[in-house]
Design an enzyme around this catalytic site. Sequence first.
Site, PDB file in Angstrom:
ATOM      1  N   ASP A   1       0.835  -1.204   0.000  1.00 28.27           N
ATOM      2  CA  ASP A   1       0.000   0.000   0.000  1.00 28.27           C
ATOM      3  C   ASP A   1       0.873   1.258   0.000  1.00 28.27           C
ATOM      4  OD1 ASP A   1       0.879  -0.165   2.596  1.00 28.27           O
ATOM      5  OD2 ASP A   1      -1.104  -0.059   3.532  1.00 28.27           O
ATOM      6  N   SER A   2       2.194   1.064  -0.030  1.00 26.50           N
ATOM      7  CA  SER A   2       3.107   2.192  -0.259  1.00 26.50           C
ATOM      8  C   SER A   2       2.780   2.862  -1.597  1.00 26.50           C
ATOM      9  CB  SER A   2       4.564   1.712  -0.259  1.00 26.50           C
ATOM     10  OG  SER A   2       4.730   0.632  -1.149  1.00 26.50           O
TER      11      SER A   2
ATOM     12  N   ASP B   1      -1.048  -6.192   0.043  1.00 26.82           N
ATOM     13  CA  ASP B   1      -1.349  -5.519   1.316  1.00 26.82           C
ATOM     14  C   ASP B   1      -2.846  -5.311   1.475  1.00 26.82           C
ATOM     15  OD1 ASP B   1       0.907  -5.086   2.817  1.00 26.82           O
ATOM     16  OD2 ASP B   1       1.374  -3.139   1.930  1.00 26.82           O
TER      17      ASP B   1
ATOM     18  N   LYS C   1      -1.091  -9.392   3.241  1.00 25.37           N
ATOM     19  CA  LYS C   1      -0.256  -8.918   4.358  1.00 25.37           C
ATOM     20  C   LYS C   1      -1.071  -7.973   5.228  1.00 25.37           C
ATOM     21  CE  LYS C   1       3.456  -6.077   3.734  1.00 25.37           C
ATOM     22  NZ  LYS C   1       3.132  -4.856   4.470  1.00 25.37           N
TER      23      LYS C   1
ATOM     24  N   GLU D   1       9.719  -3.655   9.763  1.00 25.47           N
ATOM     25  CA  GLU D   1       9.997  -2.335   9.177  1.00 25.47           C
ATOM     26  C   GLU D   1      10.638  -1.419  10.225  1.00 25.47           C
ATOM     27  OE1 GLU D   1       6.867  -0.641   6.816  1.00 25.47           O
ATOM     28  OE2 GLU D   1       7.922   1.267   6.596  1.00 25.47           O
TER      29      GLU D   1
ATOM     30  N   GLU E   1      -0.902  -5.476   8.827  1.00 21.89           N
ATOM     31  CA  GLU E   1       0.022  -4.800   9.739  1.00 21.89           C
ATOM     32  C   GLU E   1      -0.423  -4.972  11.187  1.00 21.89           C
ATOM     33  OE1 GLU E   1       0.699  -0.674   8.797  1.00 21.89           O
ATOM     34  OE2 GLU E   1       1.285  -1.134   6.733  1.00 21.89           O
TER      35      GLU E   1
HETATM   36  O1  KIV Z   1       3.615  -1.061   1.497  1.00 24.18           O
HETATM   37  C1  KIV Z   1       4.735  -1.535   1.301  1.00 24.18           C
HETATM   38  O2  KIV Z   1       5.351  -1.384   0.244  1.00 24.18           O
HETATM   39  C2  KIV Z   1       5.314  -2.330   2.370  1.00 24.18           C
HETATM   40  C3  KIV Z   1       6.777  -2.590   2.307  1.00 24.18           C
HETATM   41  C4  KIV Z   1       7.520  -1.357   2.474  1.00 24.18           C
HETATM   42  C5  KIV Z   1       7.188  -3.642   3.254  1.00 24.18           C
HETATM   43  O3  KIV Z   1       4.628  -2.720   3.250  1.00 24.18           O
END
Ligand code: KIV
Length: 325
Positions: free
Chosen positions: A41-42, A80, A109, A176, A111
């Site tokens: 989600d970056s 994510d 994924k 992270e 968090e």
């Molecule tokens: O959102 C993302 O790209 C991430 C990575 C930085 C691990 O969670």
Amino acid sequence: MKKFKKILAKKNRSKIICLTAYSKNIAEEVDKYADIVLVGDSLGSVLYNYSSTRKVTLTEMINHSKSVRLGVKKSLMVVDMPYKTYDTNVSALKNAKKVIKETKCDAVKLEGGKKIIRQVKFLIKNKIPVMGHLGLLPQSTKGKFKSKGKTSREIKQLISDALSLQREGVFAIVLECVKSPAAKQITQSLNIPTIGIGSSVFCDGQVLVTDDLLGLNQTKIKFVKRFLNLKKHINIGLRKFSSEVKSKKYPFWRLDTFFSKTKYTNVKVIEDGGWHFCNLKEPEKLLYKQIFPFSLIISSSKYSLNAHMQLLSNFFKKWVSLPLK
Ligand code: KIV
């Protein structure tokens, strides 16, 4: 299952490579080097300039992941789950199922540690593979990002969270911005691999945002190493294109239905039976080529006499439509 086993087998043996991708073309290249391709989600900050990953929606994640899926052939693909999409067991399962069904990814994924452990357990019980994420949690952080695992209390909490996630069956955990000694202790406490980002060399693998390491995203992040200045290379290509269009060097001058002994580059037989020459880069060359138009018609064994006549008439038809000065 094979892909998960392969990743687990790398613990204490060889480093795990994880890279982000947000679309097909980058995913295709990343797939060649990665064990895990992460649609992170970056993408909210990298592609949309969002101030926080909290603004990323499920629809955005699904759309980008569909594109990434087209490029990922061999790696494990993880997506994510965005903020607020896994608050309860019911919402977590509904949304994770939607993500997996629509994107055909291998895992999701989430968090967090203890706070989300019920949802993690519920997803895994329902056969949804989960990757954990501990340390700095962008979805739960308001304000400045700070590294984690500085105090012994924090380290204890991180280890306890990691063990809980492992117990519930996550196949790997992203760490992270976790301080080096803490990352080392967490990694050594687990049977599953840790994937670090800004969390030292002691993790079992490393993940970076591909746009950062290639220099596409130019924001400065302390732990990021830029392995290439891709922006510079893109600019070279675009400047060349722009200059050739302006000087009329591109598109190429075309000459259709035209035979010659000359070995032309980029010659294609086109559907109506003629030749298509793409090697004429300057209009002046066209005049030179005019001297030879029929030299090889007869010696070409590829076409019957009728076909040659057809080609000839095509040639005259097209000749008048050439973009002569
Ligand atoms: O959102 C993302 O790209 C991430 C990575 C930085 C691990 O969670």
